[in-house]
Design a protein around this motif. Structure first.
Motif, PDB file in Angstrom:
ATOM      1  N   SER A  26       0.856  -1.190   0.000  1.00 37.04           N
ATOM      2  CA  SER A  26       0.000   0.000   0.000  1.00 37.04           C
ATOM      3  C   SER A  26       0.892   1.240   0.000  1.00 37.04           C
ATOM      4  CB  SER A  26      -0.890   0.009   1.243  1.00 37.04           C
ATOM      5  OG  SER A  26      -0.105   0.255   2.410  1.00 37.04           O
ATOM      6  N   LYS A  27       0.268   2.389   0.043  1.00 37.91           N
ATOM      7  CA  LYS A  27       1.008   3.657   0.045  1.00 37.91           C
ATOM      8  C   LYS A  27       1.815   3.859   1.333  1.00 37.91           C
ATOM      9  CE  LYS A  27       0.109   5.337  -4.011  1.00 37.91           C
ATOM     10  NZ  LYS A  27       1.229   5.525  -4.972  1.00 37.91           N
ATOM     11  N   GLU A  28       1.605   2.981   2.308  1.00 38.19           N
ATOM     12  CA  GLU A  28       2.377   3.047   3.545  1.00 38.19           C
ATOM     13  C   GLU A  28       3.696   2.278   3.420  1.00 38.19           C
ATOM     14  OE1 GLU A  28       1.000   4.894   6.019  1.00 38.19           O
ATOM     15  OE2 GLU A  28      -0.592   5.229   4.541  1.00 38.19           O
ATOM     16  N   ASP A  29       3.858   1.544   2.334  1.00 38.55           N
ATOM     17  CA  ASP A  29       4.991   0.613   2.211  1.00 38.55           C
ATOM     18  C   ASP A  29       6.116   1.122   1.320  1.00 38.55           C
ATOM     19  OD1 ASP A  29       3.910  -1.591   3.766  1.00 38.55           O
ATOM     20  OD2 ASP A  29       2.467  -1.844   2.138  1.00 38.55           O
ATOM     21  N   THR A  30       7.331   0.679   1.683  1.00 33.59           N
ATOM     22  CA  THR A  30       8.503   0.852   0.831  1.00 33.59           C
ATOM     23  C   THR A  30       8.789  -0.485   0.173  1.00 33.59           C
ATOM     24  OG1 THR A  30       9.482   2.597   2.185  1.00 33.59           O
ATOM     25  CG2 THR A  30      10.989   1.345   0.792  1.00 33.59           C
ATOM     26  N   VAL A  31       9.029  -0.456  -1.128  1.00 37.80           N
ATOM     27  CA  VAL A  31       9.312  -1.679  -1.882  1.00 37.80           C
ATOM     28  C   VAL A  31      10.741  -1.627  -2.408  1.00 37.80           C
ATOM     29  CG1 VAL A  31       8.783  -2.997  -3.974  1.00 37.80           C
ATOM     30  CG2 VAL A  31       6.926  -2.114  -2.559  1.00 37.80           C
ATOM     31  N   ALA A  89       2.827   1.557  -4.110  1.00 34.34           N
ATOM     32  CA  ALA A  89       3.695   1.750  -2.952  1.00 34.34           C
ATOM     33  C   ALA A  89       3.915   3.221  -2.635  1.00 34.34           C
ATOM     34  CB  ALA A  89       5.034   1.068  -3.204  1.00 34.34           C
ATOM     35  N   GLY A  90       4.386   3.471  -1.428  1.00 31.49           N
ATOM     36  CA  GLY A  90       4.765   4.831  -1.062  1.00 31.49           C
ATOM     37  C   GLY A  90       6.107   5.201  -1.651  1.00 31.49           C
ATOM     38  N   ARG A  91       7.018   4.202  -1.691  1.00 30.08           N
ATOM     39  CA  ARG A  91       8.365   4.422  -2.219  1.00 30.08           C
ATOM     40  C   ARG A  91       8.861   3.129  -2.855  1.00 30.08           C
ATOM     41  NH1 ARG A  91      13.836   5.781   1.399  1.00 30.08           N
ATOM     42  NH2 ARG A  91      15.257   6.105  -0.371  1.00 30.08           N
ATOM     43  N   GLY A 106       7.927  10.287 -14.658  1.00 24.56           N
ATOM     44  CA  GLY A 106       6.725  10.636 -13.891  1.00 24.56           C
ATOM     45  C   GLY A 106       6.548   9.834 -12.620  1.00 24.56           C
ATOM     46  N   CYS A 107       7.362   8.809 -12.423  1.00 25.14           N
ATOM     47  CA  CYS A 107       7.275   7.996 -11.189  1.00 25.14           C
ATOM     48  C   CYS A 107       8.152   8.662 -10.117  1.00 25.14           C
ATOM     49  CB  CYS A 107       7.737   6.570 -11.446  1.00 25.14           C
ATOM     50  SG  CYS A 107       6.724   5.679 -12.652  1.00 25.14           S
ATOM     51  N   GLU A 108       7.607   9.684  -9.502  1.00 29.53           N
ATOM     52  CA  GLU A 108       8.386  10.507  -8.569  1.00 29.53           C
ATOM     53  C   GLU A 108       8.802   9.760  -7.301  1.00 29.53           C
ATOM     54  OE1 GLU A 108       9.434  13.404  -9.466  1.00 29.53           O
ATOM     55  OE2 GLU A 108       8.262  13.480 -11.326  1.00 29.53           O
ATOM     56  N   GLU A 144      18.808   2.918   6.237  1.00 30.62           N
ATOM     57  CA  GLU A 144      18.508   4.002   5.294  1.00 30.62           C
ATOM     58  C   GLU A 144      17.021   4.113   4.966  1.00 30.62           C
ATOM     59  OE1 GLU A 144      19.313   5.185   0.628  1.00 30.62           O
ATOM     60  OE2 GLU A 144      20.615   3.705   1.577  1.00 30.62           O
ATOM     61  N   ILE A 145      16.345   2.974   4.743  1.00 31.80           N
ATOM     62  CA  ILE A 145      14.958   3.040   4.243  1.00 31.80           C
ATOM     63  C   ILE A 145      13.914   2.464   5.198  1.00 31.80           C
ATOM     64  CG2 ILE A 145      15.809   2.932   1.865  1.00 31.80           C
ATOM     65  CD1 ILE A 145      14.735   0.078   1.694  1.00 31.80           C
ATOM     66  N   GLY A 146      14.351   1.881   6.321  1.00 24.89           N
ATOM     67  CA  GLY A 146      13.389   1.303   7.264  1.00 24.89           C
ATOM     68  C   GLY A 146      12.879  -0.050   6.793  1.00 24.89           C
ATOM     69  N   GLU A 147      11.697  -0.444   7.233  1.00 31.38           N
ATOM     70  CA  GLU A 147      11.122  -1.734   6.832  1.00 31.38           C
ATOM     71  C   GLU A 147      10.744  -1.698   5.350  1.00 31.38           C
ATOM     72  OE1 GLU A 147       7.826  -2.659   9.397  1.00 31.38           O
ATOM     73  OE2 GLU A 147       9.146  -3.590  10.869  1.00 31.38           O
TER      74      GLU A 147
END
Length: 277
Positions: free
Chosen positions: A40-45, A63-65, A85-87, A107-110
């Motif tokens: 989800s938008k809460e997640d880093t992939v 994803a959020g990031r 465009g994928c900021e 650096e990026i967390g979970e």
């Protein structure tokens, strides 16, 4: 956006067989893989092997990031176009297998790992994530079908092996999608499947994780040998001691490693601690 084949041709890209490059172009399939990852938008992939960026783009929508790793720098102009465009997406041109996973977590967390990996790097990378992956929430990986079956196998089957038992220590694995070879460009020689591995805290309680890993390696050291013989070789135990260990673990005297469930291997590893001090 132009078709991927046209983009690749425009930038003069040629596939490298040594890197096992097979790209997915079907948008519905890409969306379904991103959906299967459960992000989800809460997640880093963290994506390993982003290729032409087709799956990367689908992941960026959910994803959020997204931190996407790619070893082939020849794909740089292709990715600049396909990921325009994928900021929330960053492409890292490094070999993920050589990354410091502790530093990455700092650096990026979970993060959740998503990957479409060539078969020859699949098991080493997944094994490293299982053993060293701090902050990894789960792995959603496209692998050849045969490997997928091994990841999700049950004991006492031909597919069951060390990687199956290694996954059980960290969580659960299931095949969420099967993908025919015709869905790739260029088409590989085998069909594939998407496996989702959910990491669960204390999925398989053991006294010592390293001893569990040693026990697993021992169990599958030689599938034609009995577990008793493998224990003798792996831990330098006399036969009578190896027999005593098996008895205490409730394992039959002539049992082979592949007949033991991860739970039984865990019990065996706990008992072995007292015999290997």
């Amino acid at each position: 956006m132009e078709k991927i084949r046209d983009v690749l041709k425009k930038h003069g890209f040629t596939f490298k067989k040594s890197l096992g490059q097979n790209f997915i172009t079907d948008e519905n399939l890409l969306e379904s893989i991103a959906e299967a990852a459960g992000i989800s938008k809460e997640d880093t992939v963290v994506e390993i092997g982003c290729g032409a960026g087709t799956l990367t783009r689908a992941l960026s929508k959910k994803a959020g990031r997204v931190v996407a790793y790619e070893v082939d720098r020849d794909l740089q102009p292709v990715l600049a176009e396909t990921l325009a465009g994928c900021e929330n997406t960053e492409v890292v041109f490094r070999d993920f297998s050589k990354e410091n996973l502790s530093a990455l977590h700092e650096e990026i967390g979970e993060y959740t790992v998503v990957a479409n990996l060539p078969y020859y790097v699949t098991t080493p990378i997944v094994t490293r994530l299982l053993e060293e992956g701090i902050g990894v929430k789960g792995v959603c990986v496209m692998v050849q079908q045969e490997v997928a079956e091994r990841f999700c196998a049950k004991e006492n089957t031909p597919e069951y092996g060390a990687i199956t038992a290694a996954i059980a220590l960290r969580g659960t694995a299931k095949i969420v999608k099967r993908v025919g070879r015709n869905m790739f460009f260029p088409a590989p020689n085998v069909d594939s499947a998407v496996v989702k591995i959910d990491f669960i805290e204390n999925a398989l309680p053991v006294k010592n994780k390293e001893m569990y890993r040693k026990t697993v390696r021992c169990a599958f050291l030689n599938r034609r040998k009995t577990l008793e013989n493998n224990l003798m070789k792996s831990f330098s135990l006399p036969r009578e001691t190896a027999a005593d260990v098996l008895k205490k673990a409730g394992v039959e005297e002539k049992a082979r490693g592949e007949t033991l469930s991860p739970q039984r291997l865990a019990a065996l590893s706990d008992i072995l601690i007292d015999y290997t001090k």
